[in-house]
Write a protein that holds these residues in place. Structure first.
Motif, PDB file in Angstrom:
ATOM      1  N   MET A   1       0.837  -1.181   0.000  1.00  0.00           N
ATOM      2  CA  MET A   1       0.000   0.000   0.000  1.00  0.00           C
ATOM      3  C   MET A   1       0.877   1.238   0.000  1.00  0.00           C
ATOM      4  O   MET A   1       1.937   1.269   0.614  1.00  0.00           O
ATOM      5  CB  MET A   1      -0.897   0.013   1.226  1.00  0.00           C
ATOM      6  N   ALA A   2       0.419   2.238  -0.662  1.00  0.00           N
ATOM      7  CA  ALA A   2       1.164   3.495  -0.773  1.00  0.00           C
ATOM      8  C   ALA A   2       1.075   4.284   0.520  1.00  0.00           C
ATOM      9  O   ALA A   2       0.196   4.069   1.350  1.00  0.00           O
ATOM     10  CB  ALA A   2       0.599   4.321  -1.925  1.00  0.00           C
ATOM     11  N   HIS A   3       2.008   5.201   0.662  1.00  0.00           N
ATOM     12  CA  HIS A   3       2.017   6.082   1.825  1.00  0.00           C
ATOM     13  C   HIS A   3       1.135   7.290   1.565  1.00  0.00           C
ATOM     14  O   HIS A   3       0.891   7.672   0.421  1.00  0.00           O
ATOM     15  CB  HIS A   3       3.440   6.533   2.140  1.00  0.00           C
ATOM     16  N   SER A   4       0.684   7.906   2.626  1.00  0.00           N
ATOM     17  CA  SER A   4      -0.103   9.120   2.542  1.00  0.00           C
ATOM     18  C   SER A   4       0.814  10.297   2.202  1.00  0.00           C
ATOM     19  O   SER A   4       2.027  10.238   2.416  1.00  0.00           O
ATOM     20  CB  SER A   4      -0.797   9.381   3.880  1.00  0.00           C
ATOM     21  N   LEU A   5       0.246  11.366   1.690  1.00  0.00           N
ATOM     22  CA  LEU A   5       1.027  12.574   1.438  1.00  0.00           C
ATOM     23  C   LEU A   5       1.546  13.177   2.737  1.00  0.00           C
ATOM     24  O   LEU A   5       2.591  13.811   2.759  1.00  0.00           O
ATOM     25  CB  LEU A   5       0.183  13.612   0.687  1.00  0.00           C
ATOM     26  N   SER A   6       0.812  12.995   3.811  1.00  0.00           N
ATOM     27  CA  SER A   6       1.231  13.445   5.133  1.00  0.00           C
ATOM     28  C   SER A   6       1.660  12.211   5.922  1.00  0.00           C
ATOM     29  O   SER A   6       0.838  11.332   6.180  1.00  0.00           O
ATOM     30  CB  SER A   6       0.095  14.143   5.871  1.00  0.00           C
ATOM     31  N   PRO A   7       2.926  12.133   6.318  1.00  0.00           N
ATOM     32  CA  PRO A   7       3.404  10.926   7.020  1.00  0.00           C
ATOM     33  C   PRO A   7       2.569  10.545   8.236  1.00  0.00           C
ATOM     34  O   PRO A   7       2.384   9.358   8.501  1.00  0.00           O
ATOM     35  CB  PRO A   7       4.831  11.302   7.427  1.00  0.00           C
ATOM     36  N   GLU A   8       2.046  11.519   8.962  1.00  0.00           N
ATOM     37  CA  GLU A   8       1.262  11.184  10.152  1.00  0.00           C
ATOM     38  C   GLU A   8      -0.056  10.502   9.792  1.00  0.00           C
ATOM     39  O   GLU A   8      -0.686   9.872  10.636  1.00  0.00           O
ATOM     40  CB  GLU A   8       1.003  12.423  11.024  1.00  0.00           C
ATOM     41  N   CYS A   9      -0.476  10.594   8.544  1.00  0.00           N
ATOM     42  CA  CYS A   9      -1.729   9.967   8.116  1.00  0.00           C
ATOM     43  C   CYS A   9      -1.526   8.577   7.506  1.00  0.00           C
ATOM     44  O   CYS A   9      -2.503   7.882   7.214  1.00  0.00           O
ATOM     45  CB  CYS A   9      -2.444  10.865   7.112  1.00  0.00           C
ATOM     46  N   THR A  10      -0.278   8.172   7.308  1.00  0.00           N
ATOM     47  CA  THR A  10      -0.009   6.881   6.663  1.00  0.00           C
ATOM     48  C   THR A  10      -0.641   5.704   7.400  1.00  0.00           C
ATOM     49  O   THR A  10      -1.286   4.858   6.756  1.00  0.00           O
ATOM     50  CB  THR A  10       1.504   6.687   6.444  1.00  0.00           C
ATOM     51  N   PRO A  11      -0.531   5.595   8.739  1.00  0.00           N
ATOM     52  CA  PRO A  11      -1.185   4.456   9.410  1.00  0.00           C
ATOM     53  C   PRO A  11      -2.704   4.459   9.196  1.00  0.00           C
ATOM     54  O   PRO A  11      -3.309   3.407   8.980  1.00  0.00           O
ATOM     55  CB  PRO A  11      -0.837   4.651  10.886  1.00  0.00           C
ATOM     56  N   LEU A  12      -3.314   5.621   9.222  1.00  0.00           N
ATOM     57  CA  LEU A  12      -4.750   5.736   8.993  1.00  0.00           C
ATOM     58  C   LEU A  12      -5.102   5.323   7.567  1.00  0.00           C
ATOM     59  O   LEU A  12      -6.078   4.610   7.340  1.00  0.00           O
ATOM     60  CB  LEU A  12      -5.194   7.174   9.269  1.00  0.00           C
ATOM     61  N   LYS A  13      -4.290   5.735   6.602  1.00  0.00           N
ATOM     62  CA  LYS A  13      -4.516   5.371   5.202  1.00  0.00           C
ATOM     63  C   LYS A  13      -4.408   3.861   5.026  1.00  0.00           C
ATOM     64  O   LYS A  13      -5.223   3.248   4.338  1.00  0.00           O
ATOM     65  CB  LYS A  13      -3.527   6.076   4.288  1.00  0.00           C
ATOM     66  N   HIS A  14      -3.409   3.251   5.634  1.00  0.00           N
ATOM     67  CA  HIS A  14      -3.251   1.794   5.520  1.00  0.00           C
ATOM     68  C   HIS A  14      -4.441   1.067   6.135  1.00  0.00           C
ATOM     69  O   HIS A  14      -4.915   0.066   5.585  1.00  0.00           O
ATOM     70  CB  HIS A  14      -1.949   1.346   6.173  1.00  0.00           C
ATOM     71  N   GLU A  15      -4.938   1.562   7.259  1.00  0.00           N
ATOM     72  CA  GLU A  15      -6.113   0.957   7.896  1.00  0.00           C
ATOM     73  C   GLU A  15      -7.327   1.059   6.975  1.00  0.00           C
ATOM     74  O   GLU A  15      -8.066   0.096   6.780  1.00  0.00           O
ATOM     75  CB  GLU A  15      -6.396   1.657   9.224  1.00  0.00           C
TER      76      GLU A  15
END
Length: 99
Positions: A1-15
């Motif tokens: 899965m790709a990372h979010s544009l904002s690193p702090e949102c990456t875990p939320l995006k993966h979920e």
């Protein structure tokens, strides 16, 4: 899965991505199987789609929305937009097949 544009949102995006992928696979399998059978009426297919939409909203839709709406203070703007332009059911497909 790709990372979010904002690193702090990456875990939320993966979920969210994992939730959506699981839901979508569960949506597609019966939809494809039912499309090839004559045993299901259009109303049954519409009902199935509505149930799956509600399931998606319950399981996945709130993952990102709560965080974004809360952090950005968008709750009031969303309420106003929903009052001014409420979502409506799409018109039924043209029975004649013309567009």
């Amino acid at each position: 899965m790709a990372h979010s544009l904002s690193p702090e949102c990456t875990p939320l995006k993966h979920e969210y991505d994992a939730c959506f992928n699981t839901w979508f696979e569960g949506y597609l399998e019966p939809a494809i199987a039912n499309a090839n059978t004559k045993g299901h009426s259009q109303s049954q297919r519409i009902e199935y789609s509505k149930l799956k939409k509600e399931e998606y909203d319950r399981k996945c839709g709130s993952i990102w929305a709560k965080k974004a709406v809360t952090e950005k203070g968008l709750g009031e703007l969303l309420s106003q937009a929903r009052q001014e332009n409420p979502l409506r059911e799409p018109p039924p497909p043209d029975a004649s097949g013309s567009s």
